[in-house]
Scaffold this active site. Structure first.
Site, PDB file in Angstrom:
ATOM      1  CB  CYS A 199      -0.888  -0.011   1.229  1.00 19.05           C
ATOM      2  SG  CYS A 199      -1.934  -1.465   1.227  1.00 19.05           S
ATOM      3  CE1 TYR A 213      -2.722 -10.544   0.938  1.00 16.91           C
ATOM      4  CE2 TYR A 213      -4.686  -9.192   0.976  1.00 16.91           C
ATOM      5  CZ  TYR A 213      -3.465  -9.530   1.501  1.00 16.91           C
ATOM      6  OH  TYR A 213      -2.981  -8.854   2.597  1.00 16.91           O
ATOM      7  CG  HIS A 269      -1.951  -9.116   5.545  1.00 18.89           C
ATOM      8  ND1 HIS A 269      -1.633  -8.553   4.334  1.00 18.89           N
ATOM      9  CD2 HIS A 269      -0.792  -9.459   6.120  1.00 18.89           C
ATOM     10  CE1 HIS A 269      -0.317  -8.555   4.178  1.00 18.89           C
ATOM     11  NE2 HIS A 269       0.212  -9.098   5.262  1.00 18.89           N
ATOM     12  CG  ASP A 303       3.466  -9.648   6.070  1.00 21.30           C
ATOM     13  OD1 ASP A 303       4.518 -10.303   6.044  1.00 21.30           O
ATOM     14  OD2 ASP A 303       2.869  -9.276   5.049  1.00 21.30           O
TER      15      ASP A 303
END
Ligand code: ADP
Ligand code: SF4
Length: 690
Positions: free
Chosen positions: A31, A171, A174, A267
């Protein structure tokens, strides 16, 4: 120069399904606070990574359907064909340098509240929305919803192909996407074929992988991005148990595995909490259970650590987000045989914070990050000098060092004067505190770059006065003299000095870094700064045998660090160290060894015993500037054309602000800066109604 043969393995091409990456440098999705809102800026930033040698360059998360709208965060989006244009622009920018472009397709399910689209969020089971305590719930998907969801994902894969991507990332990570919610026992209470057993909970992810391969697998590589451990014990996935079993069940399905730990705060752990390569122990098993290429992340900045990770059979590709932000040219530097030029990430997560704040990304080490398009700044190139000016930079903290380094690179004659016996200012001083050793990289990179510059001279132990500055005879004077922590308690909570708080009664972080210590016994750290230093002071003092209490007017300790993903880690570490945390406490007054605080929940006064260390606010060290200004025409008569303040000396802030200000000073010297004009290009949307 050519590269050291030890690093050859990093430059071997690798096949990922039908496509081939030119090397092992994989810029994982990250991001950046630009995405769809600042698309030109995003495209230029991604193109710069490819120019710097990253063989694979990915988008950040790309929401692929309006039932998962991540507003107010500014990521990429691909809801329909209207979104293809700017994503194609990114692919072109990446392809221009021979790299592969990847897109990370994401549906955040019950993590997001759909603030813009107003759709009811969806997930495996009825669950409150997680983001920002949004007072709404996600509804459980029925069988038709699941069929629809799979179709949306397939359509998004096809759209990715149209946009020109080479790789599509399915994906699961998370704890923030629908397939990860389905796999999670905590999130999935279904009793149908998508619930209960591991095979059932994994079904949706397996289907997405199969259908993506079927839709685009003939020309695109399909990457499974998968969290193998949630670092919460048996409440979540553990790599030794279900994390491994799940991966084994679908080991050969994708063309590549990008494995990591979850959630994001694990992470992307900061250097304060995890060393380089910290995910290796969690993902080491993956290569034993699949024949497909494997990658992980771990803030790799050392080519030796990268080579070791590959040679030891942990990974085939080196995944990196932050190292590629701090140095978009990291691969090129290794390839050109100059790894010592790498601008190493310090692991501070300011980059993450700006994404969390929905603003274009900032980087402590790389001041050009996000300025590639809007200011035309290149991380490695800067215009040559346009005059024979000699510049005096006063102060060698991050601001002064960056200014001197970049001015030197432009070819100017530069003198850097530093009052202390060591360069680096706050980064040298803070790097000696618990957990902050990596801060020294801000200094070391710049000193390393300046070492070869014959036009830059550095003088230590040289505290300059206004008269000395005049005598020096520089054409321009750049004041980077930093800031000093205050003793009087004024800050966010107290706008007037706190009775009893002064130089004689309390210590500040500067005092502590100068080696002063409270008397033996209990200590109260008053943290009205809310960033890292309050907690670090507490850690240091408890390690030296004090009984430490940290008080803060906020509702949580180190409140601002929720943006750097550190708040939970800090709180845990302080508690484990035996430090007492008292929130909603403001300092009212100090008398003798007693501190009287206000509990803002009960409105009662409380008395604490101990010496006080206060972390509230800093004041600029602008005495030298004021002295120079007081000389009226003096500087002009001495031939000084400009005197400017930069960094903390102008506005105390983060280290990232100081390196930026130093960089900006160097770029703008000898240019015409009109302060009435916006100093960068802005993104303009095409309007329908105007
Ligand atoms: P910044 O974050 O803005 O770079 P720092 O506080 O890290 O600021 O660094 C400021 C540096 O300036 C410190 O190392 C300090 O010793 C130095 N300094 C302050 N005043 C003077 C002065 N008059 N002459 C030379 N150096 C100075
Ligand atoms: Fe690394 Fe900090 Fe830059 Fe992020 S902001 S890339 S953590 S140096």
């Amino acid at each position: 120069m050519t590269r050291d043969p030890r690093y050859d393995i990093l430059f071997e091409p690798i096949k990922i399904g039908p496509v081939t990456a030119p090397n092992r440098f994989y810029q994982v999705p990250h991001c950046n606070g630009m995405g769809r809102v600042f698309p030109d800026s995003m495209i230029a930033m991604r193109g710069m990574k490819a120019a710097g040698g990253w063989g694979i360059v990915c988008t950040e998360q790309c929401d692929f359907h309006h039932t998962a709208d991540i507003t107010p965060y500014t990521e990429t989006r691909m809801w329909d064909d209207a979104d293809i244009g700017y994503l194609a622009g990114m692919c072109n920018a990446v392809h221009e340098h021979g790299s592969l472009a990847g897109v990370e397709l994401v549906h955040n399910g019950h993590t997001v509240g759909n603030l813009y689209s107003r759709e009811i969020p969806i997930g495996p089971s009825h669950r409150p929305v997680e983001a920002n305590h949004y007072p709404g719930q996600a509804r459980a998907m029925d069988k038709q919803d699941i069929r629809d969801y799979r179709r949306w994902h397939r359509d998004a894969a096809l759209r990715s192909k149209k946009a020109g991507f080479d790789l599509v990332i399915v994906y699961h990570g998370h704890d923030g996407t629908v397939p990860s919610h389905f796999l999670s026992k905590r999130q999935n209470q279904r009793t149908d074929e998508y619930g209960e057993s591991l095979e059932n909970r994994l079904r949706l992810y397996r289907e997405l992988l199969e259908e993506t391969k079927d839709a685009v697998g003939d020309t695109m590589g399909v990457i499974a991005r998968f969290a193998v451990d949630e670092m919460m014990g048996s409440d979540g996935l553990e790599w030794e148990n279900e994390g491994r079993e799940a991966l084994e069940m679908i080991a050969e399905l994708p063309d590549m595995w990008d494995v990591n730990v979850s959630d994001w705060s694990n992470d992307s752990m900061t250097s304060r909490f995890a060393p380089e390569g910290y995910q290796e122990d969690y993902v080491r098993f993956v290569k034993q259970v699949t024949s497909k290429p494997v990658s992980t992340v771990g803030r790799y900045t050392s080519p030796d650590a990268m080579v070791t990770a590959i040679k030891q059979g942990v990974v085939d590709l080196i995944g990196a987000a932050r190292p590629s932000i701090a140095d978009p040219f990291l691969p090129r530097k290794i390839e050109e045989g100059r790894p010592e030029d790498i601008r190493e990430c310090i692991g501070c997560n300011i980059c993450v914070a700006w994404d969390m704040l929905s603003a274009p990304i900032r980087c402590t080490q790389n001041p050009t990050m996000s300025e590639e398009w809007r200011k035309g700044w290149h991380p490695e190139q800067i215009a040559q000098k346009t005059s024979e000016s000699h510049i005096l930079v006063v102060g060698s903290g991050p601001a002064g060092l960056e200014a001197a380094h970049q001015l030197g690179k432009r070819g100017y004659q530069v003198t850097l004067a530093e009052a202390r016996g060591e360069p680096g200012g706050r980064v040298s001083r803070e790097s000696r505190l618990p957990g902050l050793a990596a801060w020294a990289r801000v200094r070391d990179y710049r000193l390393g770059q300046m070492r070869e510059m014959v036009n830059v001279e550095t003088y230590l132990d040289s505290e300059l006065t206004a008269e000395q500055v005049l005598e020096f005879g520089a054409d321009h004077v750049c004041l980077a003299t930093g800031a000093t922590w205050q003793h009087d308690g004024v800050g966010r909570a107290n706008r007037y000095p706190v009775p009893g708080m002064d130089r004689n009664t309390i210590l500040t972080p500067d005092d502590i870094m100068d080696g002063k210590r409270p008397a033996k016994g209990p200590v109260i750290v008053f943290d009205d700064d809310h960033y890292y230093l309050g907690g670090v002071m507490a850690e240091l003092l408890v390690s030296e045998g004090h009984d430490v209490t940290i008080i803060t007017p906020e509702t949580m300790v180190a409140a601002w660090t929720r943006y750097t993903l550190e708040q939970g880690h800090i709180e845990k570490r302080l508690k484990q160290a035996g430090i007492t945390i008292l929130t909603r406490r403001n300092m009212l007054r100090i008398s003798g060894s007693e501190a009287v605080v206000l509990n803002t929940l009960t409105d009662q006064e409380e008395t604490l015993q101990g010496a006080v260390v206060s972390v509230t606010m800093r004041l600029p060290n602008d005495g030298l500037y004021n002295d120079l200004m007081a000389l009226g025409e003096g500087p002009l008569k001495a031939g000084i054309k400009s005197i400017k303040r930069i960094g903390d000396c102008l506005g105390p802030a983060m280290i990232a602000s100081a390196t930026y200000e130093g960089h900006r000073y160097a770029r703008e010297l000898d240019t015409n800066v009109d302060i009435d004009v916006v100093p960068f290009k802005r993104e303009h949307h095409k309007l329908e109604l105007a």
